[in-house]
Design a protein around this motif. Structure first.
Motif, short mmCIF file in Angstrom:
data_model
loop_
_atom_site.label_atom_id
_atom_site.label_comp_id
_atom_site.label_asym_id
_atom_site.label_seq_id
_atom_site.Cartn_x
_atom_site.Cartn_y
_atom_site.Cartn_z
N GLU A 83 46.58 101.56 28.55
CA GLU A 83 46.29 101.06 29.90
C GLU A 83 47.55 100.88 30.73
OE1 GLU A 83 45.48 99.59 27.04
OE2 GLU A 83 45.68 97.40 27.12
N THR A 98 49.71 105.77 33.18
CA THR A 98 48.73 106.47 34.03
C THR A 98 49.31 107.81 34.43
OG1 THR A 98 49.65 105.29 35.90
CG2 THR A 98 47.62 104.40 34.97
N LEU A 99 48.44 108.66 35.03
CA LEU A 99 48.92 109.94 35.52
C LEU A 99 49.54 109.73 36.91
CD1 LEU A 99 46.07 112.43 34.55
CD2 LEU A 99 48.10 111.75 33.27
N ARG A 136 36.85 111.62 27.15
CA ARG A 136 36.19 111.07 28.34
C ARG A 136 35.10 110.11 27.90
NH1 ARG A 136 36.77 116.50 29.35
NH2 ARG A 136 38.42 116.96 30.87
N ARG A 143 36.21 105.58 31.80
CA ARG A 143 37.65 105.90 31.82
C ARG A 143 37.89 107.07 30.88
NH1 ARG A 143 39.00 101.69 27.37
NH2 ARG A 143 36.81 101.44 26.97
N THR A 144 39.07 107.63 31.00
CA THR A 144 39.42 108.78 30.19
C THR A 144 40.75 108.52 29.50
OG1 THR A 144 38.32 110.22 31.78
CG2 THR A 144 39.85 111.27 30.24
N ALA A 202 47.67 108.15 27.72
CA ALA A 202 47.52 107.61 29.07
C ALA A 202 46.05 107.33 29.32
CB ALA A 202 48.03 108.62 30.08
N CYS A 203 45.82 106.46 30.27
CA CYS A 203 44.45 106.11 30.61
C CYS A 203 44.23 106.38 32.09
CB CYS A 203 44.22 104.64 30.29
SG CYS A 203 42.53 104.12 30.55
N ALA A 204 43.14 107.07 32.42
CA ALA A 204 42.81 107.33 33.81
C ALA A 204 41.43 106.77 34.09
CB ALA A 204 42.86 108.83 34.10
N SER A 262 38.30 112.01 34.24
CA SER A 262 39.47 112.81 34.64
C SER A 262 39.20 114.29 34.40
CB SER A 262 40.69 112.37 33.84
OG SER A 262 41.75 113.24 34.12
#
Lengths: 365, 292
Positions: free
Chosen positions: A286, A289-290, A307, A311-312, A326-328, A332
């Motif tokens: 968390e 991030t991207l 996915r 969240r992804t 990473a978490c998006a 995503s």
């Protein structure tokens, strides 16, 4: 009245040491999870408390009474076994009554305790069935019922959810949470599933390599892991660990240069860590991030995309070889093989010294 | 040919040879035996239909009656102690120590001996002139006992010999049964505060109920057919005091050549064994209900 007290408990099988000086104190109505990988000693510790294994040295006290020399049945402890261990030739009622008859509880008292437990567990209509005629979930209720009727001072649950399918597992999890409100006893649950431990326990005892690694609330264990093992073991997906070196302590906070050359200004107090010391930087998904293309992020290649709907999780690899997750938010669109830039929330990073000791970020002033 | 039919044919092809041999050496002789029992027959193929005359003779034959009571006494003297001793030994040997492993082998070894060897060994033990028991009795100043020639001692002597010989197999069956019992229910019983006797009576015994039934049924069926020990150790003597039913069948068919009469007795014995084992099965399974 005090709860369970373990004092310097050690145990070996032949030359193999399985528990090494374990001490622990549990409050009378606390729900504790022993969390650790296979072979960490958590099950052995549970069995020592139950009296199914002897200890080589140390003491076990329950309710102010030393119990490590007592027979398992004389300790005021009830256990729910992983495979339930119901007596196959007895009915549900007989299964629940067996321990009470041995304890010479009066007949009408036995009947009323069984009726009460059956009511709580909704197995009133099953009392004359044999375990072989019941489903796994029902058998587990009987196993719990058999423990409840004994009105123990301490419940031991050995991997209580491991034999259930996913749907039943989450329902039973709720029921276990309710159980602890109904019984006037402490509960210890052994599990290797950190989600179980996080959701059910008041405090988690993380075990590895024959020792207790950390004792703390789920929030403490997650946010302030005592060492690199706990940091990696608790949390899903696991915390990423990036090798680096301390380069300077700006305003008393550590600055770390990663193996790939990027520099992170952490919120970890620099005191006690020498400049140029090798460290590992721990990053939870968390906190990664991207970053939009063109911004100053760290370049990475996407290897796997998970996915989950809301969240992804994006498993990436940096040029120097370390893995970072990473978490998006949301769904995503990145795909394996994509080149992305990672934005790291360095203020949330944990730093681990070479010996595994954890240093946590301080709240920003 | 469709697949199901081909599969069925392949299945029959596999069991066919066995069924053929089984029918030829077991089913056909069994049926022939029933037919012969209604005949006045000898070993050379002479047959004369006499209906139930052989059976009528059997019911009034004093020698058969004596053999019947001898066999019944032997069975009663052998099966209960054999079952109890084998169970106790199995309980004692059901552990993972080297000593237990060695002793398991020792107890099993008597089973692989042929009846000839067994009776030879026991002749050395029981013989009144220099047998082991006689030597022991003399050491404490007692006269030797003529086990094999005194009508009062010959049946117990046969029973002890058979006990010694037959222990191995029931021990193995009980050990196999005990190892099927999951270990965690013993742990649950320990946490339920059950003492040793309670654990044995309420956990172990019900868990090996089926093995117990198997041992009693097999041993009853075996001991009702007791033959070799009686023939070799005593020859049925003295004065028929140790003649068993099968020994009598042997004498009637191969000594007196009355094959029809011998098969009639054999059919009666068969019926008796069937009845007894079915009764045992019914007795043990009747309160069992529907267990998994």
């Amino acid at each position: 009245m005090s709860g369970l007290e373990l004092i310097d408990v050690s145990k070996s099988y032949g030359a193999t040491r399985v528990l090494d000086g374990v001490s622990l104190s549990i409050a009378p109505r606390e729900f504790i999870a022993f969390l650790g990988p296979s072979g960490s000693g958590k099950s052995t510790l549970l069995r020592i408390i139950a009296g199914l294994e002897t200890l080589d040295s140390g003491e076990v006290h329950l309710g102010g009474q030393r119990i490590d020399g007592l027979a398992p049945g004389a300790r005021g402890i009830a256990m729910v076994f992983q495979h339930y261990a119901l007596y196959p030739h007895m009915t549900v009622r007989e299964n629940m009554a067996f321990g009470l008859i041995n304890a010479k509880v009066p007949k009408d008292e036995i009947a009323s305790r069984i009726a009460q437990a059956a009511d709580i567990l909704e197995i009133g209509s099953q009392l004359d069935k044999k375990p072989g005629q019941m489903s796994g979930g029902q058998r587990q209720r009987v196993a719990i019922g058999r423990a409840i009727v004994k009105q123990p001072r301490l419940f031991l649950l050995d991997e209580p959810l491991s034999n259930l399918d996913a749907a039943l597992r989450s329902r039973t999890r709720v029921e276990l949470a309710q159980l602890r409100n109904r019984v006037d006893a402490a509960l210890i649950m052994v599990t290797h599933d950190q989600a179980e431990a996080m959701t059910l326990a008041d405090r988690i005892v993380v075990m590895n390599d024959r020792r207790i690694q950390q004792v703390g609330t789920p929030a403490e264990v997650y946010a302030r892991p005592a060492n690199a093992f706990v940091a990696r073991f608790v949390g899903s997906p696991a915390m990423a660990m990036l090798a680096g070196r301390v380069i300077s302590g700006e305003s008393g906070r550590l600055r770390v240069r990663l193996a790939g050359g990027a520099e992170l200004q952490t919120a970890v107090a620099a005191a006690g860590i020498a400049a140029d010391a090798p460290v590992e930087v721990g990053l939870r998904p968390e906190h990664v991030t991207l970053a939009p293309p063109g911004s100053g992020g760290i370049a990475a290649t996407v290897e796997l995309v998970e996915r989950l709907g809301d969240r992804t999780f994006i498993y990436t690899r940096l040029a120097e070889g370390s893995e970072v997750i990473a978490c998006a938010p949301g769904f995503s669109e990145v795909r394996p093989g994509d080149e992305v830039l990672l934005a790291i929330d360095a203020a949330a990073a944990h730093v681990f010294s070479a010996d595994g000791t954890a240093h946590h970020p301080e709240a920003s002033a | 040919m469709n697949r199901a039919r081909r599969d069925a044919l392949v299945g029959y092809a596999f069991v066919g040879p066995f069924l053929l041999v089984y029918a030829a050496v077991l089913v056909v002789p069994l049926l022939m035996g029933i037919v012969i029992s209604f005949n006045n027959a000898d070993l050379f193929g002479r047959r004369e239909w006499i209906g139930l005359a052989n059976y009528a003779q059997a019911l009034s034959d004093p020698v058969l009656r004596q053999a019947f009571f001898n066999t019944l006494t032997l069975t009663l003297l052998i099966v209960p102690p054999l079952t109890v001793i084998a169970l106790l030994l199995a309980l004692a040997l059901n552990r993972n120590t080297r000593l237990a492993a060695v002793l398991r082998g020792v107890f099993f070894s008597s089973l692989v001996l042929s009846v000839t060897i067994v009776t030879l060994i026991w002749r050395f033990i029981l013989t009144p002139d220099a047998g082991l028991v006689a030597v022991g009795l003399q050491a404490v100043g007692q006269p030797p006992i003529p086990f094999l020639s005194d009508p009062a001692y010959v049946i117990p002597a046969l029973a002890v010999t058979t006990l010694w010989w037959s222990l191995g197999f029931p021990i193995m069956l009980f050990l196999a049964g005990l190892q099927q019992v999951p270990g965690d229910i013993y742990e649950a019983a320990a946490l339920d505060g059950a003492g040793r006797w309670t654990v044995f009576r309420r956990i172990t015994l019900p868990s090996i109920r089926r093995t117990l039934l198997l041992v009693v049924m097999l041993q009853t069926a075996a001991q009702l057919q007791i033959f070799g020990q009686a023939q070799l150790l005593t020859g049925g003597g003295p004065g028929g005091a140790s003649r068993t039913i099968v020994l009598y069948i042997f004498e009637v068919s191969f000594g007196r050549w009355e094959l029809g009469y011998a098969t009639a007795i054999a059919e009666l014995l068969f019926g008796m064994i069937l009845l007894v084992t079915l009764l045992q099965y019914w007795f043990v399974t009747r309160q069992e209900g529907d267990r998994a």
